[in-house]
Design a protein around this motif. Structure first.
Motif, PDB file in Angstrom:
ATOM      1  N   LYS A  11      -2.347  -4.349  -3.462  1.00  0.00           N
ATOM      2  CA  LYS A  11      -2.067  -5.567  -2.700  1.00  0.00           C
ATOM      3  C   LYS A  11      -0.972  -6.387  -3.386  1.00  0.00           C
ATOM      4  O   LYS A  11      -0.048  -6.879  -2.736  1.00  0.00           O
ATOM      5  N   ALA A  12      -1.050  -6.518  -4.701  1.00  0.00           N
ATOM      6  CA  ALA A  12      -0.042  -7.261  -5.452  1.00  0.00           C
ATOM      7  C   ALA A  12       1.331  -6.592  -5.322  1.00  0.00           C
ATOM      8  O   ALA A  12       2.347  -7.267  -5.173  1.00  0.00           O
ATOM      9  N   PHE A  13       1.347  -5.263  -5.358  1.00  0.00           N
ATOM     10  CA  PHE A  13       2.602  -4.534  -5.195  1.00  0.00           C
ATOM     11  C   PHE A  13       3.192  -4.788  -3.813  1.00  0.00           C
ATOM     12  O   PHE A  13       4.391  -5.031  -3.677  1.00  0.00           O
ATOM     13  N   LEU A  14       2.357  -4.754  -2.786  1.00  0.00           N
ATOM     14  CA  LEU A  14       2.821  -5.023  -1.420  1.00  0.00           C
ATOM     15  C   LEU A  14       3.402  -6.423  -1.306  1.00  0.00           C
ATOM     16  O   LEU A  14       4.438  -6.634  -0.678  1.00  0.00           O
ATOM     17  N   GLN A  15       2.743  -7.389  -1.910  1.00  0.00           N
ATOM     18  CA  GLN A  15       3.222  -8.774  -1.861  1.00  0.00           C
ATOM     19  C   GLN A  15       4.550  -8.924  -2.595  1.00  0.00           C
ATOM     20  O   GLN A  15       5.455  -9.595  -2.113  1.00  0.00           O
ATOM     21  N   TYR A  24     -11.353   1.033  -5.649  1.00  0.00           N
ATOM     22  CA  TYR A  24     -10.313   1.976  -6.031  1.00  0.00           C
ATOM     23  C   TYR A  24      -9.899   2.808  -4.831  1.00  0.00           C
ATOM     24  O   TYR A  24     -10.723   3.135  -3.971  1.00  0.00           O
ATOM     25  N   LEU A  25      -8.613   3.142  -4.780  1.00  0.00           N
ATOM     26  CA  LEU A  25      -8.052   3.949  -3.708  1.00  0.00           C
ATOM     27  C   LEU A  25      -7.454   5.223  -4.299  1.00  0.00           C
ATOM     28  O   LEU A  25      -6.918   5.204  -5.411  1.00  0.00           O
ATOM     29  N   THR A  26      -7.524   6.300  -3.535  1.00  0.00           N
ATOM     30  CA  THR A  26      -6.915   7.553  -3.987  1.00  0.00           C
ATOM     31  C   THR A  26      -5.404   7.485  -3.804  1.00  0.00           C
ATOM     32  O   THR A  26      -4.884   6.628  -3.081  1.00  0.00           O
ATOM     33  N   GLY A  27      -4.710   8.408  -4.423  1.00  0.00           N
ATOM     34  CA  GLY A  27      -3.267   8.485  -4.260  1.00  0.00           C
ATOM     35  C   GLY A  27      -2.868   8.688  -2.812  1.00  0.00           C
ATOM     36  O   GLY A  27      -1.901   8.094  -2.331  1.00  0.00           O
ATOM     37  N   ALA A  28      -3.624   9.512  -2.085  1.00  0.00           N
ATOM     38  CA  ALA A  28      -3.331   9.753  -0.667  1.00  0.00           C
ATOM     39  C   ALA A  28      -3.470   8.465   0.147  1.00  0.00           C
ATOM     40  O   ALA A  28      -2.638   8.180   1.011  1.00  0.00           O
ATOM     41  N   ILE A  78      -0.846   3.752   2.828  1.00  0.00           N
ATOM     42  CA  ILE A  78      -0.758   2.295   2.956  1.00  0.00           C
ATOM     43  C   ILE A  78       0.673   1.814   2.690  1.00  0.00           C
ATOM     44  O   ILE A  78       1.197   0.978   3.420  1.00  0.00           O
ATOM     45  N   LEU A  79       1.297   2.366   1.648  1.00  0.00           N
ATOM     46  CA  LEU A  79       2.632   1.922   1.256  1.00  0.00           C
ATOM     47  C   LEU A  79       3.752   2.624   2.013  1.00  0.00           C
ATOM     48  O   LEU A  79       4.900   2.202   1.955  1.00  0.00           O
ATOM     49  N   GLY A  80       3.411   3.702   2.702  1.00  0.00           N
ATOM     50  CA  GLY A  80       4.433   4.461   3.417  1.00  0.00           C
ATOM     51  C   GLY A  80       5.366   5.195   2.466  1.00  0.00           C
ATOM     52  O   GLY A  80       6.559   5.314   2.722  1.00  0.00           O
ATOM     53  N   LEU A  81       4.803   5.679   1.352  1.00  0.00           N
ATOM     54  CA  LEU A  81       5.576   6.385   0.336  1.00  0.00           C
ATOM     55  C   LEU A  81       5.052   7.805   0.179  1.00  0.00           C
ATOM     56  O   LEU A  81       3.878   8.071   0.436  1.00  0.00           O
ATOM     57  N   SER A  82       5.907   8.683  -0.295  1.00  0.00           N
ATOM     58  CA  SER A  82       5.460  10.044  -0.592  1.00  0.00           C
ATOM     59  C   SER A  82       4.617  10.023  -1.864  1.00  0.00           C
ATOM     60  O   SER A  82       4.680   9.061  -2.652  1.00  0.00           O
ATOM     61  N   ARG A  83       3.855  11.057  -2.079  1.00  0.00           N
ATOM     62  CA  ARG A  83       3.042  11.152  -3.303  1.00  0.00           C
ATOM     63  C   ARG A  83       3.946  11.184  -4.529  1.00  0.00           C
ATOM     64  O   ARG A  83       3.624  10.631  -5.568  1.00  0.00           O
TER      65      ARG A  83
END
Length: 70
Positions: free
Chosen positions: A52-56, A9-13, A18-23
């Motif tokens: 990972k699936a979202f990035l893909q 699991y990853l935190t929101g931060a 990783i995604l280069g998105l704002s919170r």
């Protein structure tokens, strides 16, 4: 996934970085059901597999928009 594999699991931060998105954008994606978040105590976390699936999927959409064939 096998029984012995642990879900990461990853935190929101972490996901935002990783995604280069704002919170705020990350939370909007969660509310829209695009990226599933989970409550872990008082924290909201995201599974690394879902990220990972979202990035893909985002990569595929970008390629399709730019006309790159796979």
């Amino acid at each position: 996934m096998t029984e012995n594999e642990e879900i990461v699991y990853l935190t929101g931060a972490e996901v935002s970085k990783i995604l280069g998105l704002s919170r705020q954008t990350l939370l909007a994606l969660r509310k829209k059901g695009v990226l599933e978040g989970y409550s872990q105590g008082s924290k909201l976390v995201y599974s690394a597999a879902n990220v990972k699936a979202f990035l893909q999927s985002r990569s595929t959409i970008t390629k399709l928009k730019s006309g790159v064939q796979q």
